[in-house]
Design a protein around this motif. Structure first.
Motif, PDB file in Angstrom:
ATOM      1  N   UNK A  16      47.237  21.665  31.427  1.00 31.48           N
ATOM      2  CA  UNK A  16      47.736  22.995  31.995  1.00 31.48           C
ATOM      3  C   UNK A  16      49.254  22.737  31.748  1.00 31.48           C
ATOM      4  N   UNK A  17      49.965  23.902  31.206  1.00 28.99           N
ATOM      5  CA  UNK A  17      51.396  23.959  30.933  1.00 28.99           C
ATOM      6  C   UNK A  17      52.080  25.052  31.790  1.00 28.99           C
ATOM      7  N   UNK A  18      53.021  24.793  32.914  1.00 33.96           N
ATOM      8  CA  UNK A  18      53.428  25.930  33.763  1.00 33.96           C
ATOM      9  C   UNK A  18      54.973  25.625  33.588  1.00 33.96           C
ATOM     10  N   UNK A  19      55.625  26.713  33.175  1.00 32.76           N
ATOM     11  CA  UNK A  19      57.329  26.640  33.147  1.00 32.76           C
ATOM     12  C   UNK A  19      57.636  25.324  32.373  1.00 32.76           C
ATOM     13  N   UNK A  20      57.046  25.010  31.337  1.00 33.87           N
ATOM     14  CA  UNK A  20      57.351  23.783  30.458  1.00 33.87           C
ATOM     15  C   UNK A  20      56.830  22.555  31.069  1.00 33.87           C
ATOM     16  N   UNK A  21      56.399  22.508  32.326  1.00 40.27           N
ATOM     17  CA  UNK A  21      55.704  21.197  32.969  1.00 40.27           C
ATOM     18  C   UNK A  21      54.244  21.167  32.454  1.00 40.27           C
ATOM     19  N   UNK A  22      53.870  19.954  32.040  1.00 44.67           N
ATOM     20  CA  UNK A  22      52.397  19.636  31.430  1.00 44.67           C
ATOM     21  C   UNK A  22      51.804  18.620  32.531  1.00 44.67           C
ATOM     22  N   UNK A  80      50.554  20.981  54.352  1.00 47.23           N
ATOM     23  CA  UNK A  80      51.349  19.864  53.694  1.00 47.23           C
ATOM     24  C   UNK A  80      51.971  19.861  52.261  1.00 47.23           C
ATOM     25  N   UNK A  81      50.860  20.390  51.680  1.00 52.07           N
ATOM     26  CA  UNK A  81      50.948  20.115  50.075  1.00 52.07           C
ATOM     27  C   UNK A  81      50.636  21.715  49.286  1.00 52.07           C
ATOM     28  N   UNK A  82      51.305  21.985  48.379  1.00 54.36           N
ATOM     29  CA  UNK A  82      50.763  23.172  47.558  1.00 54.36           C
ATOM     30  C   UNK A  82      51.228  22.927  46.076  1.00 54.36           C
ATOM     31  N   UNK A  83      49.933  22.668  45.629  1.00 55.70           N
ATOM     32  CA  UNK A  83      49.863  22.158  44.133  1.00 55.70           C
ATOM     33  C   UNK A  83      49.874  23.458  43.125  1.00 55.70           C
ATOM     34  N   UNK A  84      50.700  23.304  42.072  1.00 55.65           N
ATOM     35  CA  UNK A  84      50.594  24.406  41.077  1.00 55.65           C
ATOM     36  C   UNK A  84      50.674  23.614  39.631  1.00 55.65           C
ATOM     37  N   UNK A  85      50.046  24.020  38.653  1.00 52.43           N
ATOM     38  CA  UNK A  85      49.341  25.261  38.669  1.00 52.43           C
ATOM     39  C   UNK A  85      47.945  24.937  39.289  1.00 52.43           C
ATOM     40  N   UNK A  86      47.036  25.984  39.788  1.00 53.20           N
ATOM     41  CA  UNK A  86      45.701  25.839  40.072  1.00 53.20           C
ATOM     42  C   UNK A  86      44.541  25.522  38.950  1.00 53.20           C
ATOM     43  N   UNK A  87      43.789  24.711  39.057  1.00 51.57           N
ATOM     44  CA  UNK A  87      42.703  24.588  38.195  1.00 51.57           C
ATOM     45  C   UNK A  87      41.669  25.959  37.922  1.00 51.57           C
ATOM     46  N   UNK A 130      50.942  33.248  32.954  1.00 53.62           N
ATOM     47  CA  UNK A 130      51.628  32.907  31.940  1.00 53.62           C
ATOM     48  C   UNK A 130      51.441  31.284  31.865  1.00 53.62           C
ATOM     49  N   UNK A 131      50.347  30.905  32.505  1.00 55.30           N
ATOM     50  CA  UNK A 131      49.925  29.517  32.276  1.00 55.30           C
ATOM     51  C   UNK A 131      48.999  29.178  31.038  1.00 55.30           C
ATOM     52  N   UNK A 132      49.634  28.106  30.386  1.00 58.19           N
ATOM     53  CA  UNK A 132      48.526  27.687  29.430  1.00 58.19           C
ATOM     54  C   UNK A 132      47.453  26.815  29.730  1.00 58.19           C
ATOM     55  N   UNK A 133      46.285  27.016  29.304  1.00 55.07           N
ATOM     56  CA  UNK A 133      44.905  26.231  29.373  1.00 55.07           C
ATOM     57  C   UNK A 133      44.427  25.493  28.093  1.00 55.07           C
ATOM     58  N   UNK A 134      44.460  24.364  28.077  1.00 56.26           N
ATOM     59  CA  UNK A 134      43.897  23.760  26.543  1.00 56.26           C
ATOM     60  C   UNK A 134      42.854  22.600  27.193  1.00 56.26           C
ATOM     61  N   UNK A 135      41.757  22.650  26.252  1.00 60.86           N
ATOM     62  CA  UNK A 135      40.714  21.908  26.559  1.00 60.86           C
ATOM     63  C   UNK A 135      40.519  21.183  25.318  1.00 60.86           C
TER      64      UNK A 135
END
Length: 414
Positions: free
Chosen positions: A95-101, A397-404, A178-183
């Motif tokens: 997953x790629x979100x705002x340039x973060x992989x 306590x935690x918020x993960x992004x992007x979501x699977x 806007x999130x990239x999903x590559x498999x």
């Protein structure tokens, strides 16, 4: 040591993956899912939240809903929307979100590893929430949503993933947010075997997100064992669908708080009541205050931002839970000053994921809430430290992004 094993995924055909993939069932309510489902007949919400295809007065936890989920799933398989791979593979999900992989390996992990503590937890689960997913998994005879796991990064695993991702992916799309999903499919038996052996040398996997899904999958597996007393341990129901990411790929976002009232106090009284625990400074500019380091908080009330810095004595750096900022705020302000004793049950407090931005805190305080607190994010190292100590974090306590995304991989239990 950890088990990660290949499986025959049920997955959408290449041209339909972008239409099938959907956010997890627990980040949307029924009405939100209904809107998505009305726009897209292929969306996985028709399986994950099948009540959207029934009358509006149907109880979302009724047998009818789980039967509809099963019907929808196997109808989509029959129509060729989903296909089942003819051999056991591992898969790579990037997953790629705002340039973060972030790049994880999709496979099946062991219910015994969960029971024995190789798969480590950091949250309590609620039986009522578990029951829903137990029924969903049991009726569908499948794990339909992957568990989000992490592990301490391994150089050789990273090398194999790098090599595999040079190949042509089977899916490559950008979702509406806007999130990239590559498999990619890892179908080389030698590579699969090496990855499985490498995970066999890893002493712990950590649940990042999906505690209720994990607990439910394990309980379905145990139920199947009771129903099959001659089980060997190799049956698919002994394993559940997971995506495992190296810890170096993951970032936890802030998980902020808003409260409906000041517990009968004026702002001046509130400030006076917390000054023994926090250094308090008015923020001069009008920008929302985003904490820059641990033990620092933003507070927004009556149109003004304050920076709070926890004083010595408000936390214990040697305790993995008491050193968390969410604990410091809860134990020194929310509970003793604002009378938020149990944030899980108290309807005066709400939690807002950092993905929504600090402007959302201002908006809520300026409309239906009274005070907001912006948090410095919990770290992956914090999470692992708590889990390694067999303790649990405070709620939210935690918020993960992007979501699977759900629907890209399904693990059939038999």
């Amino acid at each position: 040591m950890a088990v990660l094993r290949a499986f025959k995924a049920i997955r959408p055909t290449e041209n339909l993956a972008s239409k099938v993939a959907a956010l997890p069932y627990d980040v949307m309510n029924t009405e939100e899912a209904r809107v998505i489902g009305e726009k897209n007949e292929l969306s996985f919400v028709h399986i994950d939240k099948a009540q959207i295809d029934l009358e509006k007065d149907v109880d979302q936890y009724s047998t009818e809903v789980y039967e509809k989920a099963k019907e929808n799933l196997y109808s989509m398989i029959k129509k060729g929307i989903f296909v089942k791979d003819n051999k056991k593979n591992l898969y790579i999900y990037r997953q790629i979100m705002n340039g973060r992989i972030q790049t994880g390996i999709v496979g099946c992990t062991s219910i015994d590893d969960y029971i024995n503590g190789v798969i480590k937890k950091h949250e309590f689960t609620l039986p009522s929430k578990e029951k829903d997913r137990i029924n969903h998994v049991d009726y569908c005879n499948s794990n339909t949503g992957p568990i989000f796991l992490t592990y301490r990064s391994n150089n050789r695993i990273n090398e194999i993933v790098d090599e595999e991702t040079k190949k042509k992916p089977v899916y490559d799309f950008i979702s509406d947010d806007g999130i990239s999903h590559i498999v990619w499919i890892i179908n080389d038996d030698q590579a699969i075997k090496e990855i499985e052996l490498l995970f066999g040398e890893i002493d712990a996997l950590y649940i990042a997100d999906g505690h209720h899904r994990a607990a439910s999958a394990v309980k379905v597996g145990l139920k199947r064992r009771e129903d099959n007393p001659g089980y060997t341990g190799d049956e698919e129901f002994n394993f559940f669908l997971s995506v495992v990411f190296p810890d170096t790929d993951l970032t936890i976002m802030d998980y902020n708080r808003v409260v409906k009232d000041l517990n009968g106090m004026t702002v001046d009284k509130l400030v006076n009541n917390i000054k023994d625990k926090f250094e308090i400074e008015k923020v001069k500019n009008k920008e929302p205050y985003k904490p820059k380091k641990k033990h620092e908080f933003g507070m927004y009330v009556e149109g003004k931002w304050y920076r709070l810095t926890a004083k010595k004595g408000t936390f214990n750096e040697l305790d993995p839970v008491l050193s968390l900022d969410v604990s410091i705020l809860q134990n020194n302000l929310l509970e003793p000053v604002l009378n938020i004793n149990d944030p899980r049950e108290n309807d005066r407090i709400e939690f807002i994921g950092g993905i929504r931005g600090l402007e959302e805190l201002e908006r809520r305080v300026n409309t239906d809430m009274k005070i907001a607190f912006s948090m410095y994010p919990t770290t992956i190292q914090d999470l692992m430290g708590v889990a390694d100590s067999n303790k649990v974090m405070p709620p939210k306590s935690t918020w993960f992004e992007p979501k699977l995304r759900s629907g890209l991989f399904i693990h059939e239990l038999k």
